[in-house]
Design a protein around this motif. Structure first.
Motif, short mmCIF file in Angstrom:
data_model
loop_
_atom_site.label_atom_id
_atom_site.label_comp_id
_atom_site.label_asym_id
_atom_site.label_seq_id
_atom_site.Cartn_x
_atom_site.Cartn_y
_atom_site.Cartn_z
N LEU A 29 0.85 -1.20 0.00
CA LEU A 29 0.00 0.00 0.00
C LEU A 29 0.88 1.24 0.00
N LEU A 52 -1.25 -7.25 -7.16
CA LEU A 52 -2.52 -7.96 -6.96
C LEU A 52 -2.27 -9.38 -6.45
N ARG A 55 -1.19 -9.27 -2.82
CA ARG A 55 -2.25 -8.91 -1.88
C ARG A 55 -3.25 -10.03 -1.65
N PHE A 62 -7.85 -2.58 9.10
CA PHE A 62 -7.49 -1.18 9.35
C PHE A 62 -8.09 -0.66 10.65
N ASN A 66 -13.20 0.33 7.59
CA ASN A 66 -13.32 0.48 6.13
C ASN A 66 -14.14 -0.61 5.47
N PHE A 68 -17.33 -1.92 3.30
CA PHE A 68 -18.03 -1.27 2.19
C PHE A 68 -19.46 -0.98 2.65
N HIS A 70 -22.21 -0.01 1.41
CA HIS A 70 -23.40 -0.32 0.63
C HIS A 70 -23.66 -1.82 0.56
N VAL A 84 -12.55 -11.30 -7.01
CA VAL A 84 -11.10 -11.34 -7.23
C VAL A 84 -10.64 -12.76 -7.54
N ALA B 184 -9.84 5.75 2.23
CA ALA B 184 -9.68 4.48 2.96
C ALA B 184 -10.45 3.35 2.27
N GLN B 185 -11.53 3.71 1.58
CA GLN B 185 -12.28 2.68 0.86
C GLN B 185 -11.42 2.09 -0.26
N GLU B 187 -8.16 1.98 -0.23
CA GLU B 187 -7.11 1.18 0.41
C GLU B 187 -7.63 -0.19 0.82
N ALA B 188 -8.83 -0.19 1.44
CA ALA B 188 -9.39 -1.46 1.89
C ALA B 188 -9.58 -2.39 0.70
N ALA B 189 -10.11 -1.84 -0.39
CA ALA B 189 -10.35 -2.67 -1.57
C ALA B 189 -9.03 -3.12 -2.20
N GLU B 190 -8.05 -2.21 -2.21
CA GLU B 190 -6.74 -2.58 -2.77
C GLU B 190 -6.12 -3.72 -1.98
N LEU B 192 -7.54 -6.01 -0.62
CA LEU B 192 -8.22 -7.27 -0.94
C LEU B 192 -7.94 -7.70 -2.37
N PHE B 194 -8.42 -6.16 -5.21
CA PHE B 194 -9.27 -5.70 -6.30
C PHE B 194 -8.43 -4.87 -7.27
N THR B 195 -8.79 -4.95 -8.56
CA THR B 195 -8.11 -4.08 -9.52
C THR B 195 -8.74 -2.70 -9.46
N GLN B 198 -12.20 -2.61 -10.94
CA GLN B 198 -13.19 -3.25 -10.06
C GLN B 198 -13.56 -2.33 -8.89
N GLN B 202 -17.34 -1.39 -8.71
CA GLN B 202 -18.08 -2.22 -7.78
C GLN B 202 -18.12 -1.66 -6.37
N ILE B 203 -17.19 -0.78 -6.05
CA ILE B 203 -17.14 -0.30 -4.68
C ILE B 203 -17.36 1.20 -4.58
N PRO B 206 -20.99 2.59 -6.80
CA PRO B 206 -22.26 2.28 -6.14
C PRO B 206 -22.48 3.10 -4.88
N GLN B 207 -21.40 3.49 -4.20
CA GLN B 207 -21.55 4.28 -2.98
C GLN B 207 -21.94 5.71 -3.27
#
Lengths: 219, 289
Positions: A29, A52, A55, A62, A66, A68, A70, A84, B184-185, B187-190, B192, B194-195, B198, B202-203, B206-207
Motif C-alpha cells: 500500500l 494484486l 495482496r 485497518f 473500512n 463497504f 453499501h 477477485v 480508505a475505501q 485502500e481497503a479494496a486494494e 483485498l 481488487f483491480t 473493479q 463495484q465499490i 455504487p456508494q
C-alpha cells in the motif's frame, strides 16, 4: 526482521515512529523507499512486483474498519473471493457464513455496516480479510478506534486466530495484549527498529533508553 | 450586523460564516423555493391578459381565447412533447458520456486526466448556443452505415449539441462524487486485491450513486429550460411552433403574451415538480450520507 510462519509479531512505538508505514509496505500500500521485504518469494520492494498477486496472500485490517457501506456484512465477506478469486458463489457463501460464525457475529449476516457497532464492524473486517485465505494477516491499530468494552471481543478474535496458527503482524497500543499473544515484540522509533525481543525479556528488561522511556510512559 | 445569539465574550470567536461555496443545486433551490401558488398565479395572469389589452386592439378576448384553444393541442403534442423528447435523449447521451469523462478526470493515467480536464473545461465554459450552432452546421444531414444512407433529423443533431455541456457538467458531478468517497475505501479494496477498475465500478461508484442524483436532476431541469434554444436552428419544438402559429393567425402583437406566456407556464409546470423532488432527495440523502 524475520518472521516465521505461524508467528505473532507485535510492533509498538510512539506515534509517528513508522509502525503503520512498516506494515503498509508489506502489502505494497506504501512504496518501499529503501531496503527490501521478501514475503514467500515475492520481492515486495521490487517496482515490477505484481501487487494484486501479493495482496491475495496478505490480509489487512485497518483502524477505521473500512467496510463497504453499501453491502451487508455477508456481502462484504463474500465480495473479494467472488470478484477477485472468481470462486463459485455457493462455496464462497458457505465459507463466509462459517467465518462470520467464527468471529461470533451469527445473525448479523444481513446487517449493513452502519447498523453494527465498531467492534462488530471490525470483526466483519477481519472475516472479510480471512475470506481470501491469506497466509499473513496485518492488523493496523485495529482497536484504536474502539470503545474499551468492545476492544476485548476484537482481541479475542485475533487471539483465536493466532492460536489457529495464522501468521499475524500487529501494530498495537495494547501492551497487555502484546505481552500475552506475541511471540516477538519490535519497538520502533523515528523510523527505525530500536529494539526487539520475546515479550518477557522485552517488557522486563529493555536495554535501549528510548524503549525504557516509552514503556515508562505507558505502563 | 445582527447575530441570532446574544452571548458576549471578549475571546476571539468565529462569527456566522457568511461565505458559502458554489451551490451545486442553485437552480433547483431557487425554483423549488417558489410557493406552490406561483403556477396558478401565472396562469391567471396569462388568462387575464387578453381582457386587459382588449381596449387597444381589434382582437377580442373571445377571439384570442379561440385561437389559443385551437392551437393548444398541437403546441402540446408536437411542440412541448418534442422538448421533452430532446431533453430525455440529451440527458441519456450526456450522462453516459459524462460518466466516462468524469472517470477520465480521476484516471491514474496522467494524459487521460489532462485530456478529460481540457474537454470538461472547454464544454463547461462555452456558450450553449455556440456549441449548438457548431454541431448543427458540422454534423452531416445524413450518415452512411453499411452502404445505406440514414437521415439525421435536426432534433437529433440538437440532442448532440445540447449533450456537450451536459456531458461536461455531469463529468464534474461524477468526479466530485468519486472524490467524496474516503480514500480508505480504496485502500481497503486494494488490500483485498481488487483491480482499480473493479474498485471504481463495484465499490466506489455504487456508494456515490445516490449523492449524484440531486445535482444530476438539477442539470436536467436547467437543460430542459434551455431546449427552446434549438428553435433558433429551426428544430420543431414548442417555441418554433408558437411562432409559426402566431404567424398563421396574422402576427397580431396581442397574441405574443398568450403564446409565450403559455410556453412559460408549461415549462414551469414541468420543471417545478422536478426541482421540488430534487430538493427533497437532497435533504433525504444528506441525512443518510
Amino acid at each position: 526482521m524475520d518472521i516465521m510462519k505461524g508467528e505473532v509479531i507485535c510492533i509498538i512505538g510512539p506515534s509517528g515512529s513508522g509502525k503503520s508505514t512498516l506494515i503498509r509496505c508489506i502489502n505494497a500500500l506504501n512504496d518501499v523507499q529503501s531496503g527490501s521485504i521478501t514475503l514467500e518469494g515475492y520481492n515486495v520492494h521490487d517496482p515490477r512486483l505484481n501487487k494484486l498477486e501479493l495482496r491475495r496472500k496478505v490480509g489487512m485490517v485497518f483502524q477505521q474498519y473500512n467496510l463497504f457501506p453499501h453491502k451487508t456484512a455477508l456481502e462484504n465477506v463474500m465480495m473479494a473471493p467472488l470478484k477477485v478469486l472468481r470462486e463459485p458463489r455457493a462455496e464462497v457463501e458457505t465459507r463466509a457464513r462459517a467465518l462470520i460464525r467464527k468471529v461470533r457475529l451469527e445473525g448479523k449476516e444481513d446487517a449493513y455496516p452502519g447498523e453494527l457497532s465498531g467492534g462488530q464492524q471490525q470483526r466483519v473486517a477481519i472475516a472479510r480479510s480471512l475470506a481470501m485465505n491469506p497466509n499473513v494477516m496485518l492488523f493496523d491499530e485495529v482497536t484504536a478506534a474502539l470503545d474499551p468494552e468492545t476492544v476485548k471481543e476484537v482481541l479475542l478474535t485475533i487471539k483465536e486466530l493466532a492460536a489457529d496458527g495464522m501468521t499475524c503482524i500487529l501494530v498495537t497500543h495494547e501492551m497487555g495484549f502484546a505481552r500475552e499473544v506475541a511471540d516477538h515484540i519490535y519497538f520502533t522509533d523515528k523510523g527505525v527498529i530500536v529494539e526487539h525481543g520475546a515479550p518477557e525479556t522485552f517488557f522486563a528488561n529493555a536495554s535501549d533508553p528510548r524503549t525504557r522511556k516509552f514503556l515508562g510512559q505507558i505502563l | 450586523m445582527t447575530h441570532p445569539f446574544s452571548a458576549t465574550t471578549d475571546l476571539p470567536v468565529i462569527l456566522q460564516p457568511t461565505y458559502r461555496g458554489p451551490d451545486a443545486l442553485g437552480y433547483s433551490r431557487w425554483l423549488a423555493s417558489m410557493p406552490v401558488w406561483t403556477l396558478p398565479a401565472m396562469a391567471v395572469l396569462v388568462l387575464l391578459w387578453p381582457t386587459i389589452v382588449q381596449a387597444q386592439t381589434v382582437y377580442s378576448t373571445e377571439k384570442i381565447m379561440g385561437i389559443m384553444v385551437k392551437w393548444l393541442p398541437l403546441l402540446l403534442t408536437k411542440g412541448f412533447a418534442m422538448n421533452v423528447v430532446i431533453s430525455f435523449f440529451t440527458m441519456l447521451v450526456g450522462t453516459i458520456a459524462g460518466l466516462l469523462l468524469g472517470i477520465g478526470r480521476v484516471s491514474d493515467n496522467r494524459y487521460i486526466r489532462r485530456l478529460s480536464w481540457l474537454v470538461v473545461q472547454l464544454f463547461r465554459n462555452s456558450p450553449w448556443l455556440v456549441l449548438l450552432f457548431i454541431v448543427m452546421l458540422t454534423l452531416p444531414f445524413e450518415i452512411r452505415i453499411a452502404g445505406t444512407y440514414f437521415a439525421v433529423p435536426d432534433w437529433m443533431k440538437a440532442v448532440f449539441g445540447l449533450s456537450l455541456p451536459i456531458m461536461a457538467n455531469i463529468a464534474e458531478i461524477v468526479r466530485g462524487a468519486i472524490q467524496s468517497v474516503p480514500s480508505a475505501q480504496w485502500e481497503a479494496a486494494e488490500s483485498l486485491a481488487f483491480t482499480r477498475r473493479q474498485i471504481l465500478w463495484q465499490i466506489i461508484l455504487p456508494q456515490c450513486f445516490k449523492r449524484m442524483i440531486p445535482p444530476w436532476m438539477n442539470w436536467y431541469a436547467i437543460m430542459t429550460m434551455a431546449t427552446p434554444l434549438v428553435s433558433l436552428l429551426g428544430v420543431t419544438e414548442l417555441v418554433t411552433l408558437s411562432r409559426q402559429a402566431m404567424e398563421a393567425e396574422g402576427n397580431n402583437p396581442s397574441l405574443l403574451v398568450p403564446f409565450y406566456g403559455f410556453a412559460l407556464i408549461i415549462f414551469f409546470a414541468y420543471c417545478y415538480p422536478i426541482a421540488r423532488l430534487t430538493m427533497r432527495l437532497e435533504k433525504k440523502f444528506a441525512v443518510k450520507g
